[in-house]
Design a protein around this motif. Sequence first.
Motif, mmCIF file in Angstrom:
data_model
loop_
_atom_site.group_PDB
_atom_site.id
_atom_site.type_symbol
_atom_site.label_atom_id
_atom_site.label_comp_id
_atom_site.label_asym_id
_atom_site.label_seq_id
_atom_site.Cartn_x
_atom_site.Cartn_y
_atom_site.Cartn_z
ATOM 1 N N ILE A 25 0.846 -1.204 0.000
ATOM 2 C CA ILE A 25 0.000 0.000 0.000
ATOM 3 C C ILE A 25 0.874 1.245 0.000
ATOM 4 O O ILE A 25 0.653 2.176 -0.776
ATOM 5 C CB ILE A 25 -0.947 -0.005 1.222
ATOM 6 N N TRP A 26 1.866 1.261 0.871
ATOM 7 C CA TRP A 26 2.764 2.418 0.970
ATOM 8 C C TRP A 26 3.446 2.681 -0.369
ATOM 9 O O TRP A 26 3.469 3.813 -0.855
ATOM 10 C CB TRP A 26 3.805 2.177 2.065
ATOM 11 N N ASP A 65 15.700 8.332 -1.906
ATOM 12 C CA ASP A 65 14.892 8.583 -0.706
ATOM 13 C C ASP A 65 13.776 7.552 -0.591
ATOM 14 O O ASP A 65 13.507 7.043 0.498
ATOM 15 C CB ASP A 65 14.308 9.993 -0.730
ATOM 16 N N PHE A 66 13.130 7.245 -1.713
ATOM 17 C CA PHE A 66 12.095 6.220 -1.718
ATOM 18 C C PHE A 66 12.657 4.899 -1.197
ATOM 19 O O PHE A 66 12.059 4.253 -0.333
ATOM 20 C CB PHE A 66 11.533 6.034 -3.133
ATOM 21 N N LEU A 67 13.812 4.510 -1.704
ATOM 22 C CA LEU A 67 14.429 3.249 -1.284
ATOM 23 C C LEU A 67 14.825 3.278 0.186
ATOM 24 O O LEU A 67 14.687 2.268 0.894
ATOM 25 C CB LEU A 67 15.633 2.933 -2.162
ATOM 26 N N TYR A 68 15.290 4.415 0.657
ATOM 27 C CA TYR A 68 15.651 4.555 2.073
ATOM 28 C C TYR A 68 14.422 4.316 2.948
ATOM 29 O O TYR A 68 14.454 3.531 3.895
ATOM 30 C CB TYR A 68 16.240 5.941 2.348
ATOM 31 N N LYS A 91 11.582 2.924 2.156
ATOM 32 C CA LYS A 91 11.069 1.565 1.966
ATOM 33 C C LYS A 91 11.806 0.576 2.863
ATOM 34 O O LYS A 91 11.196 -0.310 3.450
ATOM 35 C CB LYS A 91 11.209 1.152 0.501
ATOM 36 N N GLU A 92 13.107 0.752 2.983
ATOM 37 C CA GLU A 92 13.905 -0.142 3.825
ATOM 38 C C GLU A 92 13.594 0.051 5.314
ATOM 39 O O GLU A 92 13.555 -0.898 6.082
ATOM 40 C CB GLU A 92 15.392 0.104 3.584
#
Length: 86
Positions: free
Chosen positions: A16-17, A32-35, A37-38
């Motif tokens: 969902i996020w 930033d998205f990957l950061y 997400k982790e």
Amino acid sequence: MIIEIKKTDYPILMDIWGSAVLNTHDFLKQEDFLYYKEHLPAYFQYVALYGCEQDGRLVGFIGVAENNIEMLFIHNDYRKKVLARS
């Protein structure tokens, strides 16, 4: 229907996020998205999590801490749609 989130729901929250962020946060850089997400699953422990179900499917969630909304995400497939009340 509003439900309390369990730890077993976390993979669905991540989906969902991701759907919400990729479709609404065009200002966010890929790194930033990957950061986030982790690290997002670790943030879940700091909020009371509630989900919104539509036809038995979890489609959104909210994280609340100290009377503040800290997270609020709706799957992109359900954005701008009226959700049925149960």
